[in-house]
Design an enzyme around this catalytic site. Structure first.
Site, PDB file in Angstrom:
ATOM      1  N   SER A  24      11.100  27.109 -17.517  1.00 37.00           N
ATOM      2  CA  SER A  24      10.255  26.328 -16.604  1.00 37.00           C
ATOM      3  C   SER A  24       9.125  25.630 -17.362  1.00 37.00           C
ATOM      4  O   SER A  24       8.323  24.930 -16.762  1.00 37.00           O
ATOM      5  CB  SER A  24       9.677  27.230 -15.493  1.00 37.00           C
ATOM      6  OG  SER A  24       8.969  28.328 -16.049  1.00 37.00           O
ATOM      7  N   THR A 156       1.861  -1.617  22.541  1.00 40.17           N
ATOM      8  CA  THR A 156       2.602  -0.403  22.876  1.00 40.17           C
ATOM      9  C   THR A 156       4.048  -0.862  22.949  1.00 40.17           C
ATOM     10  O   THR A 156       4.319  -1.992  23.381  1.00 40.17           O
ATOM     11  CB  THR A 156       2.154   0.226  24.219  1.00 40.17           C
ATOM     12  OG1 THR A 156       2.490  -0.675  25.276  1.00 40.17           O
ATOM     13  CG2 THR A 156       0.658   0.509  24.242  1.00 40.17           C
ATOM     14  N   HIS A 157       4.945  -0.051  22.500  1.00 39.82           N
ATOM     15  CA  HIS A 157       6.365  -0.447  22.396  1.00 39.82           C
ATOM     16  C   HIS A 157       6.520  -1.709  21.554  1.00 39.82           C
ATOM     17  O   HIS A 157       7.450  -2.483  21.734  1.00 39.82           O
ATOM     18  CB  HIS A 157       6.996  -0.712  23.771  1.00 39.82           C
ATOM     19  CG  HIS A 157       6.693   0.347  24.782  1.00 39.82           C
ATOM     20  ND1 HIS A 157       7.503   1.435  24.979  1.00 39.82           N
ATOM     21  CD2 HIS A 157       5.646   0.474  25.634  1.00 39.82           C
ATOM     22  CE1 HIS A 157       6.975   2.202  25.932  1.00 39.82           C
ATOM     23  NE2 HIS A 157       5.831   1.649  26.337  1.00 39.82           N
ATOM     24  N   SER A 278       9.379 -12.574  -6.501  1.00 39.06           N
ATOM     25  CA  SER A 278      10.833 -12.468  -6.514  1.00 39.06           C
ATOM     26  C   SER A 278      11.336 -13.147  -7.774  1.00 39.06           C
ATOM     27  O   SER A 278      10.778 -14.157  -8.208  1.00 39.06           O
ATOM     28  CB  SER A 278      11.402 -13.160  -5.277  1.00 39.06           C
ATOM     29  OG  SER A 278      12.723 -13.593  -5.526  1.00 39.06           O
ATOM     30  N   ASN A 286       5.545 -10.663  -2.118  1.00 38.35           N
ATOM     31  CA  ASN A 286       6.109  -9.500  -1.423  1.00 38.35           C
ATOM     32  C   ASN A 286       5.156  -8.302  -1.387  1.00 38.35           C
ATOM     33  O   ASN A 286       4.419  -8.070  -2.332  1.00 38.35           O
ATOM     34  CB  ASN A 286       7.415  -9.073  -2.107  1.00 38.35           C
ATOM     35  CG  ASN A 286       8.527 -10.091  -1.879  1.00 38.35           C
ATOM     36  OD1 ASN A 286       8.542 -10.776  -0.855  1.00 38.35           O
ATOM     37  ND2 ASN A 286       9.434 -10.203  -2.829  1.00 38.35           N
ATOM     38  N   GLU A 291       5.550  -1.229   0.680  1.00 36.71           N
ATOM     39  CA  GLU A 291       6.908  -0.727   0.918  1.00 36.71           C
ATOM     40  C   GLU A 291       7.149   0.578   0.165  1.00 36.71           C
ATOM     41  O   GLU A 291       7.796   1.494   0.666  1.00 36.71           O
ATOM     42  CB  GLU A 291       7.938  -1.785   0.505  1.00 36.71           C
ATOM     43  CG  GLU A 291       7.936  -2.976   1.438  1.00 36.71           C
ATOM     44  CD  GLU A 291       8.769  -4.143   0.904  1.00 36.71           C
ATOM     45  OE1 GLU A 291       9.561  -4.678   1.660  1.00 36.71           O
ATOM     46  OE2 GLU A 291       8.614  -4.500  -0.283  1.00 36.71           O
ATOM     47  N   TYR A 318       9.272  39.127  -5.420  1.00 35.05           N
ATOM     48  CA  TYR A 318       9.517  37.986  -6.291  1.00 35.05           C
ATOM     49  C   TYR A 318      11.005  37.809  -6.548  1.00 35.05           C
ATOM     50  O   TYR A 318      11.735  38.759  -6.817  1.00 35.05           O
ATOM     51  CB  TYR A 318       8.798  38.144  -7.644  1.00 35.05           C
ATOM     52  CG  TYR A 318       9.079  36.954  -8.547  1.00 35.05           C
ATOM     53  CD1 TYR A 318       8.316  35.798  -8.452  1.00 35.05           C
ATOM     54  CD2 TYR A 318      10.148  36.968  -9.436  1.00 35.05           C
ATOM     55  CE1 TYR A 318       8.603  34.686  -9.234  1.00 35.05           C
ATOM     56  CE2 TYR A 318      10.438  35.859 -10.228  1.00 35.05           C
ATOM     57  CZ  TYR A 318       9.659  34.721 -10.115  1.00 35.05           C
ATOM     58  OH  TYR A 318       9.943  33.619 -10.878  1.00 35.05           O
ATOM     59  N   LYS A 326       7.504  24.693  -8.017  1.00 36.90           N
ATOM     60  CA  LYS A 326       6.497  23.871  -8.684  1.00 36.90           C
ATOM     61  C   LYS A 326       6.860  22.386  -8.800  1.00 36.90           C
ATOM     62  O   LYS A 326       6.026  21.533  -8.468  1.00 36.90           O
ATOM     63  CB  LYS A 326       6.131  24.472 -10.039  1.00 36.90           C
ATOM     64  CG  LYS A 326       5.061  25.527  -9.873  1.00 36.90           C
ATOM     65  CD  LYS A 326       5.010  26.494 -11.009  1.00 36.90           C
ATOM     66  CE  LYS A 326       5.083  27.911 -10.493  1.00 36.90           C
ATOM     67  NZ  LYS A 326       6.424  28.368 -10.081  1.00 36.90           N
TER      68      LYS A 326
END
Ligand code: ARG
Length: 468
Positions: A24, A156-157, A278, A286, A291, A318, A326
């Site tokens: 590890s 709303t919606h 782009s 963009n 995103e 354990y 981790k």
């Protein structure tokens, strides 16, 4: 040389592939500072209870300090045979001090050591995330003064609903991130529990002083059951859940601003130094940063899922499975840290397109509900008022005009009780002025909230210099 965790019982070396498979160190090297701090506290306690002499303890502490310096200056070499950071540091100590170094691992095991080091690391991570959340809130609040007079449609919606002040939007995010901070603070109390000295599983027959170690490491309490302590990963899971919710909140915000930055909405211009282009369409600007903030939410939630599945059905106490906690937490923390950092910069640097927003307020009959409430104040029952305003909206739609453009005669045809006063609540700006309730977008309410947030966040003096 035999590895420290392979006692004399084996008489055979591990298969070459096993060390590589079980190591590890490739990720838990990040716990080096916590491991050394934990070992120093442990050694001081061992000296206090006379398991180590003062001279042995000071040799150990000095050597651990040298090891810390070696690690931080990149002079420390790692080898998979030593498995993890805990054995690397212990072996380095033994290399320096011989038998005195061999005394450090008295009254503890790696099981409680891993848990303690990880708790110390998570505690710091929580503090750093809290700080970043505060900075993001300050970026939102910093916009409020400048955007104080901007009215935006609330949805709303995803359909136009009612007009709100831009700061009402900004403070909505502050509330969400404040709950995230509260959640982390609450979770931190449980993270901040000392498990060192619970040893492998049952405790120890040596006269250690666990409370002493706990207070040296700034822990608020001492875990009361060794079986529980060495197997408990609740603290990692709830931290990861809190991080997931932060990521969800960031994702909602990112999605909203991605939409607002489209030509279709045209409400906001994202800071160009946080936008991308782009490779084929030269005109493109963009919102990749937003995103990716939205997209990386999946990674954080994925880590939460992997932790939940990891601990599911593990018997006490354990089990080596726990080593896998981790990478999940480390990555969730660093994703959320970088997303919060980016978000604060984008929030501070974006510009509202006031003209486009103002023009858009004409559409969608954002004032219809306020008109209905105006009728209610004239003692018309809500259901009736709702119906009447619906008729007025239909009439206005047929004419292709906003409600404010209907003549009083047209209004009265639907509702004879109306008089000139009705124009006082029509149009987005007047509709906003009409709000009064606590928590609403009423300008006086919003101003109070902004002032409150500024003082809570310690923002004194001028509002942040804002763009546009
Ligand atoms: N590298 C292991 C971990 O991070 C150490 C656990 C040691 N305990 C054990 N019984 N093998 O979890």
């Amino acid at each position: 040389m035999a590895t420290p965790s392979r006692s004399g019982v084996f008489g055979v070396a591990p298969d070459r592939r096993v060390e590589q498979f079980t190591e590890s160190i490739s990720f838990d090297h990040r716990l080096y500072a916590q491991d050394i701090a934990g070992s120093i506290a442990h050694s001081r306690m061992l000296a206090r209870v006379r398991i180590l002499t003062d001279d042995e303890q000071s040799q150990i502490e000095r050597a651990l300090g040298e090891i810390l310096a070696d690690i931080e200056s990149g002079r420390f070499e790692t080898r998979v045979e030593l498995e993890d950071i805990h054995m690397h540091i212990e072996q380095a100590l033994i290399n320096k001090l011989g038998d005195v170094g061999r005394k450090l691992h008295t009254g503890r095991s790696r099981n409680d050591q891993v848990s303690t080091d990880f708790r110390l690391w998570v505690r710091d991570a929580i503090d750093s995330i809290d700080d970043l959340l505060g900075k993001l809130q300050a970026a939102f609040v910093g916009r409020c003064e400048h955007d104080a007079d901007v009215i935006l449609p609330a949805y709303t919606h995803m359909q136009r609903a009612q007009p709100v002040l831009a700061p009402h939007y900004w403070l909505a995010y502050c509330e969400k991130f404040e709950r995230d901070r509260e959640r982390l603070r609450d979770c931190r109390r449980r993270v901040n529990t000392c498990t060192l000295g619970t040893a492998a599983v049952a405790g120890t027959s040596l006269p250690i002083d666990r409370a002493d170690v706990a207070s040296r490491l700034g822990f608020e309490r001492v875990a009361a059951n060794s079986l529980d302590a060495s197997s408990d990963r609740d603290f990692a899971l709830e931290t990861c859940f809190s991080l997931s919710l932060i990521a969800e909140h960031l994702s909602t915000w990112a999605e909203e601003w991605i939409l607002w930055s489209t030509a279709e909405f045209g409400f906001i211009q994202l800071p160009l130094d946080f936008c991308t282009g782009s490779s084929i369409m030269p005109q493109k600007i963009n919102p990749d940063v937003l995103e990716l903030i939205r997209g990386r939410t999946g990674r954080v939630i994925g880590h939460l899922m992997s932790l939940l599945v990891l601990v599911k059905g593990l018997p006490l106490a354990y089990n080596r499975d726990l080593q896998e906690d981790k990478p999940a937490v480390f990555d969730a923390v660093s994703v959320v840290q970088s997303c919060l950092d980016m978000a604060a910069a984008v929030v501070a640097g974006a510009k509202l397109n006031r003209k486009a927003i103002a023009a858009s307020l004409e559409r969608g009959y954002l004032d219809a509900t306020t008109l209905m409430e105006y009728l209610i104040q004239r003692r018309i029952p809500q259901r009736t008022a709702h119906h009447l305003v619906g008729q007025l909206v239909r009439h206005a739609m047929q004419r292709g005009v906003p409600l404010a453009d209907l003549s009083l005669d047209e209004m009265r045809e639907a509702c004879p009780e109306l008089d000139e006063g009705v124009y006082g609540v029509l149009g987005a700006a007047r509709a906003v002025e009409a709000f009064v309730s606590y928590g609403s977008t009423a300008p006086a309410e919003v101003a109070l909230r902004v002032a409150d947030w500024r003082s809570r966040l310690g923002m004194h003096g001028d509002a942040c210099p804002t763009p546009n």
